[in-house]
Design a protein around this motif. Structure first.
Motif, PDB file in Angstrom:
ATOM      1  N   MET A   1       0.849  -1.171   0.000  1.00 58.07           N
ATOM      2  CA  MET A   1       0.000   0.000   0.000  1.00 58.07           C
ATOM      3  C   MET A   1       0.899   1.240   0.000  1.00 58.07           C
ATOM      4  N   THR A   2       0.694   2.078  -0.977  1.00 55.41           N
ATOM      5  CA  THR A   2       1.506   3.285  -1.078  1.00 55.41           C
ATOM      6  C   THR A   2       0.917   4.386  -0.214  1.00 55.41           C
ATOM      7  N   HIS A   3       1.768   5.347   0.084  1.00 56.60           N
ATOM      8  CA  HIS A   3       1.299   6.490   0.874  1.00 56.60           C
ATOM      9  C   HIS A   3       0.231   7.265   0.121  1.00 56.60           C
ATOM     10  N   ARG A   4       0.375   7.349  -1.191  1.00 56.50           N
ATOM     11  CA  ARG A   4      -0.590   8.108  -1.987  1.00 56.50           C
ATOM     12  C   ARG A   4      -1.988   7.498  -1.898  1.00 56.50           C
ATOM     13  N   SER A   5      -2.086   6.176  -1.990  1.00 54.70           N
ATOM     14  CA  SER A   5      -3.404   5.538  -1.924  1.00 54.70           C
ATOM     15  C   SER A   5      -4.015   5.665  -0.528  1.00 54.70           C
ATOM     16  N   LEU A   6      -3.173   5.652   0.504  1.00 62.74           N
ATOM     17  CA  LEU A   6      -3.700   5.860   1.851  1.00 62.74           C
ATOM     18  C   LEU A   6      -4.197   7.287   2.039  1.00 62.74           C
ATOM     19  N   TYR A   7      -3.495   8.262   1.463  1.00 60.58           N
ATOM     20  CA  TYR A   7      -3.953   9.649   1.543  1.00 60.58           C
ATOM     21  C   TYR A   7      -5.263   9.835   0.793  1.00 60.58           C
ATOM     22  N   ILE A   8      -5.410   9.160  -0.338  1.00 63.97           N
ATOM     23  CA  ILE A   8      -6.662   9.244  -1.096  1.00 63.97           C
ATOM     24  C   ILE A   8      -7.795   8.620  -0.290  1.00 63.97           C
ATOM     25  N   ALA A   9      -7.542   7.471   0.332  1.00 63.12           N
ATOM     26  CA  ALA A   9      -8.560   6.822   1.159  1.00 63.12           C
ATOM     27  C   ALA A   9      -8.933   7.716   2.336  1.00 63.12           C
ATOM     28  N   TRP A  10      -7.939   8.337   2.955  1.00 61.39           N
ATOM     29  CA  TRP A  10      -8.199   9.235   4.073  1.00 61.39           C
ATOM     30  C   TRP A  10      -9.040  10.429   3.623  1.00 61.39           C
ATOM     31  N   ALA A  11      -8.710  11.004   2.471  1.00 62.78           N
ATOM     32  CA  ALA A  11      -9.475  12.147   1.959  1.00 62.78           C
ATOM     33  C   ALA A  11     -10.915  11.739   1.653  1.00 62.78           C
ATOM     34  N   LEU A  12     -11.113  10.555   1.109  1.00 66.09           N
ATOM     35  CA  LEU A  12     -12.472  10.075   0.857  1.00 66.09           C
ATOM     36  C   LEU A  12     -13.249   9.881   2.157  1.00 66.09           C
ATOM     37  N   LEU A  13     -12.584   9.351   3.174  1.00 66.20           N
ATOM     38  CA  LEU A  13     -13.247   9.179   4.468  1.00 66.20           C
ATOM     39  C   LEU A  13     -13.628  10.522   5.077  1.00 66.20           C
ATOM     40  N   VAL A  14     -12.755  11.503   4.961  1.00 66.97           N
ATOM     41  CA  VAL A  14     -13.062  12.837   5.476  1.00 66.97           C
ATOM     42  C   VAL A  14     -14.233  13.439   4.706  1.00 66.97           C
ATOM     43  N   ALA A  15     -14.235  13.305   3.381  1.00 66.38           N
ATOM     44  CA  ALA A  15     -15.330  13.850   2.567  1.00 66.38           C
ATOM     45  C   ALA A  15     -16.657  13.176   2.906  1.00 66.38           C
ATOM     46  N   LEU A  16     -16.650  11.863   3.065  1.00 64.28           N
ATOM     47  CA  LEU A  16     -17.881  11.160   3.433  1.00 64.28           C
ATOM     48  C   LEU A  16     -18.353  11.540   4.832  1.00 64.28           C
ATOM     49  N   SER A  17     -17.414  11.783   5.742  1.00 58.77           N
ATOM     50  CA  SER A  17     -17.786  12.222   7.088  1.00 58.77           C
ATOM     51  C   SER A  17     -18.392  13.621   7.055  1.00 58.77           C
ATOM     52  N   PHE A  18     -17.821  14.505   6.248  1.00 58.34           N
ATOM     53  CA  PHE A  18     -18.416  15.828   6.089  1.00 58.34           C
ATOM     54  C   PHE A  18     -19.816  15.722   5.489  1.00 58.34           C
ATOM     55  N   GLY A  19     -19.989  14.816   4.543  1.00 57.96           N
ATOM     56  CA  GLY A  19     -21.303  14.615   3.940  1.00 57.96           C
ATOM     57  C   GLY A  19     -22.342  14.164   4.958  1.00 57.96           C
ATOM     58  N   SER A  20     -21.983  13.219   5.804  1.00 63.58           N
ATOM     59  CA  SER A  20     -22.934  12.763   6.817  1.00 63.58           C
ATOM     60  C   SER A  20     -23.187  13.829   7.875  1.00 63.58           C
ATOM     61  N   THR A  21     -22.165  14.630   8.181  1.00 64.41           N
ATOM     62  CA  THR A  21     -22.358  15.723   9.129  1.00 64.41           C
ATOM     63  C   THR A  21     -23.289  16.784   8.547  1.00 64.41           C
ATOM     64  N   ALA A  22     -23.095  17.120   7.284  1.00 64.40           N
ATOM     65  CA  ALA A  22     -23.964  18.103   6.636  1.00 64.40           C
ATOM     66  C   ALA A  22     -25.391  17.582   6.549  1.00 64.40           C
ATOM     67  N   LEU A  23     -25.539  16.309   6.286  1.00 67.44           N
ATOM     68  CA  LEU A  23     -26.863  15.720   6.219  1.00 67.44           C
ATOM     69  C   LEU A  23     -27.541  15.759   7.581  1.00 67.44           C
ATOM     70  N   SER A  24     -26.785  15.486   8.628  1.00 72.11           N
ATOM     71  CA  SER A  24     -27.350  15.520   9.975  1.00 72.11           C
ATOM     72  C   SER A  24     -27.716  16.931  10.403  1.00 72.11           C
TER      73      SER A  24
END
Length: 89
Positions: A1-24
Motif C-alpha cells: 500500500m503506497t502512501h498516496r493511496s492511503l492519503y486518497i482513502a483518508w481524503a475520501l473518508l473525510v469527505a464522506l464524514s463531512f457529507g454525513s455531518t452536513a446531512l445531519s
C-alpha cells in the motif's frame, strides 16, 4: 500500500464524514426521515468498505473482500430495515 493511496482513502473518508455531518445538520430528518436514513446508511456503508479495502489490506485478497462486502451489505440492509420498520408501520 503506497502512501498516496492511503492519503486518497483518508481524503475520501473525510469527505464522506463531512457529507454525513452536513446531512445531519440539515432539516431533512424532519421532512423525510426515510430518505435521510438511507443516505446516512449509504455513507456509512461506503466508509466501511474503504476502511476494509485500504486500511485492512483487503484489496490484495479479493475473495476475502467479496465475503466482507456481502456480510457488510447484509448488515447494513438489516439495520436499514430495522430503522424503517417504525416508519412504515
Amino acid at each position: 500500500m503506497t502512501h498516496r493511496s492511503l492519503y486518497i482513502a483518508w481524503a475520501l473518508l473525510v469527505a464522506l464524514s463531512f457529507g454525513s455531518t452536513a446531512l445531519s445538520a440539515s432539516g431533512i430528518w424532519a421532512q423525510w426521515p426515510g430518505v435521510a436514513g438511507v443516505a446516512v446508511m449509504a455513507l456509512a456503508w461506503q466508509k466501511a468498505r474503504i476502511i476494509l479495502a485500504d486500511y485492512m489490506g483487503l484489496q490484495r485478497a479479493p475473495r476475502w473482500r467479496r465475503g466482507f462486502d456481502v456480510c457488510l451489505t447484509g448488515l447494513c440492509l438489516l439495520m436499514l430495515a430495522l430503522y424503517a420498520a417504525p416508519l412504515v408501520l
